[in-house]
Design an enzyme around this catalytic site. Structure first.
Site, mmCIF file in Angstrom:
data_model
loop_
_atom_site.group_PDB
_atom_site.id
_atom_site.type_symbol
_atom_site.label_atom_id
_atom_site.label_comp_id
_atom_site.label_asym_id
_atom_site.label_seq_id
_atom_site.Cartn_x
_atom_site.Cartn_y
_atom_site.Cartn_z
ATOM 1 N N GLU A 35 16.783 42.405 51.616
ATOM 2 C CA GLU A 35 17.147 44.097 51.171
ATOM 3 C C GLU A 35 16.583 44.323 52.811
ATOM 4 O O GLU A 35 15.623 43.129 53.398
ATOM 5 C CB GLU A 35 15.900 43.981 50.076
ATOM 6 C CG GLU A 35 16.008 45.707 50.327
ATOM 7 C CD GLU A 35 14.420 46.047 49.122
ATOM 8 O OE1 GLU A 35 14.246 47.035 49.576
ATOM 9 O OE2 GLU A 35 13.576 45.369 48.429
ATOM 10 N N ASP A 92 1.715 31.545 52.637
ATOM 11 C CA ASP A 92 1.887 31.196 54.123
ATOM 12 C C ASP A 92 1.572 32.449 54.359
ATOM 13 O O ASP A 92 2.426 32.716 55.226
ATOM 14 C CB ASP A 92 3.505 30.988 54.344
ATOM 15 C CG ASP A 92 3.545 30.286 55.744
ATOM 16 O OD1 ASP A 92 2.301 30.209 56.748
ATOM 17 O OD2 ASP A 92 4.978 30.149 55.902
HETATM 18 P P1 ADP Z 1 10.950 32.769 60.309
HETATM 19 O O1 ADP Z 1 11.512 32.118 58.521
HETATM 20 O O2 ADP Z 1 12.195 32.461 60.644
HETATM 21 O O3 ADP Z 1 8.992 32.658 60.608
HETATM 22 P P2 ADP Z 1 10.893 35.910 58.535
HETATM 23 O O4 ADP Z 1 11.069 35.946 57.423
HETATM 24 O O5 ADP Z 1 9.108 35.804 59.458
HETATM 25 O O6 ADP Z 1 11.409 34.095 59.770
HETATM 26 O O7 ADP Z 1 11.381 37.354 59.724
HETATM 27 C C1 ADP Z 1 11.143 37.340 61.517
HETATM 28 C C2 ADP Z 1 10.885 38.562 61.116
HETATM 29 O O8 ADP Z 1 12.148 39.657 61.297
HETATM 30 C C3 ADP Z 1 9.439 38.793 61.078
HETATM 31 O O9 ADP Z 1 8.553 38.634 61.754
HETATM 32 C C4 ADP Z 1 9.869 40.385 60.927
HETATM 33 O O10 ADP Z 1 9.189 41.160 61.559
HETATM 34 C C5 ADP Z 1 11.355 41.045 60.463
HETATM 35 N N1 ADP Z 1 12.078 40.381 58.603
HETATM 36 C C6 ADP Z 1 11.744 39.708 58.101
HETATM 37 N N2 ADP Z 1 12.073 40.216 56.644
HETATM 38 C C7 ADP Z 1 12.736 41.353 56.864
HETATM 39 C C8 ADP Z 1 13.598 41.736 56.428
HETATM 40 N N3 ADP Z 1 13.269 41.470 54.979
HETATM 41 N N4 ADP Z 1 13.708 42.970 56.397
HETATM 42 C C9 ADP Z 1 13.615 43.688 57.742
HETATM 43 N N5 ADP Z 1 12.542 42.967 58.797
HETATM 44 C C10 ADP Z 1 12.059 41.945 58.285
#
Ligand code: ADP
Length: 301
Positions: free
Chosen positions: A97, A202
């Site tokens: 999502e 985390d």
């Molecule tokens: P990584 O595993 O590379 O650390 P993240 O899960 O932290 O990646 O996601 C990278 C960035 O994307 C996050 O810092 C956040 O701002 C954005 N993000 C993460 N999940 C979502 C989501 N479901 N919808 C919109 N933006 C997201």
């Protein structure tokens, strides 16, 4: 990225789960992650969030899918719904999502939500650990089930990171003192018996934000059942959570008065992991923490 081939693959997996097919109109790269390339996918109905990585990262994305599902099933904190995970010859991906994220929101509620998740009643016999190994950053997080938290934290959290540190060039003394610390762990648990809470695992501020209504959202978890103090300790290690967050948490599920004494012990795991991921000054920080903890346990014995 071959979006046509990817959407075909995504739609095959979606249909196997009886989920509606998607039609990708455009894809925008999103910055901010440590590990993955992420995209906002625009479709005629809604937006999706797609995390991509080299193919060999598939187990990391599969584990994240399982973690998000577990959190959703707890009906406590809000996290993105994961849909499907797959890989082709070069790229692994996880479709979830899309949530429009902001830094503005109710931080006391964020603390309360986390406390609700930690407080959820599992059977008294809920063991510590998780049903599979997962990942902390890109490093493997070992997860067997154990009824003994002290044993679990020593053998499955500190020891693997200490072993990894040797492959990453840390001096032997770090390993030797770390093992000494593991032997002294019971010192911090003389009057405290943690229960197994579902953890985010985390919890630094880059893995939490607010949706457009200001409601707290958590993402990128490394779940397991463990001492809830570990989530709080990590949140304090890198900062970014306000005093209201901690007050909200305490309102729902007050912490044991010995938490400040265990904070460094729990932060050490993430400092070692950061050394193993990024190197640099995390080594000195880990050495100082271990020295201080060994000192604490001898001063007061
Ligand atoms: P990584 O595993 O590379 O650390 P993240 O899960 O932290 O990646 O996601 C990278 C960035 O994307 C996050 O810092 C956040 O701002 C954005 N993000 C993460 N999940 C979502 C989501 N479901 N919808 C919109 N933006 C997201």
């Amino acid at each position: 990225m071959n979006w046509q081939a990817l959407s075909k693959h995504i739609n095959t997996l979606l249909s196997e789960k009886n989920l509606p097919a998607i039609q990708i109109l455009t894809a925008h790269a999103i910055q901010g992650g440590d590990t993955h390339q992420a995209y906002q996918l625009h479709t005629p109905d809604k937006n999706y969030f797609l995390k991509c990585a080299p193919k060999h990262h598939l187990p990391i994305l599969q584990a994240e899918h399982h973690n998000l599902t577990a959190i959703q099933n707890s009906y406590t904190i809000t996290c993105p719904t994961p849909y499907v995970t797959g890989a082709d010859n070069s790229t692994a991906w996880l479709l979830m999502e899309f949530i429009s994220l902001t830094q503005q929101g109710d931080d006391a509620q964020r603390g309360r939500d986390l406390a609700f998740m930690h407080h959820q009643i599992h059977s008294n016999s809920q063991p510590f650990g998780w049903f599979e190994d997962n990942f902390i950053g890109q490093n493997r997080q070992s997860n067997q089930w154990s009824n003994d938290w002290v044993q679990f934290y020593g053998q499955h959290r500190l020891q693997p990171q200490l072993e990894m540190s040797q492959l990453n060039g840390a001096p032997k003394s770090l390993y030797q003192k770390g093992i000494q610390l593991i032997e002294r762990l019971p010192f911090w648990f003389q009057t405290y018996q943690p229960k197994a809470s579902l953890l985010h695992g985390d919890l630094w501020s880059g893995n939490s934000a607010f949706n457009s209504e200001g409601e707290p959202v958590f993402f990128d978890p490394a779940c397991y059942y463990g001492d809830r103090e570990t989530d709080l300790a990590m949140s304090e290690l890198f900062g970014g959570f306000s005093q209201q967050f901690y007050s909200g948490y305490q309102e729902i599920f007050p912490l044991d008065s010995g938490y400040p004494n265990r904070k460094k012990l729990y932060q050490l795991y993430h400092i070692l992991n950061h050394f193993n991921l990024f190197g640099g000054a995390y080594l000195q920080q880990a050495e100082q923490y271990i020295q201080q903890l060994l000192q604490d346990s001898t001063d007061t014995q």
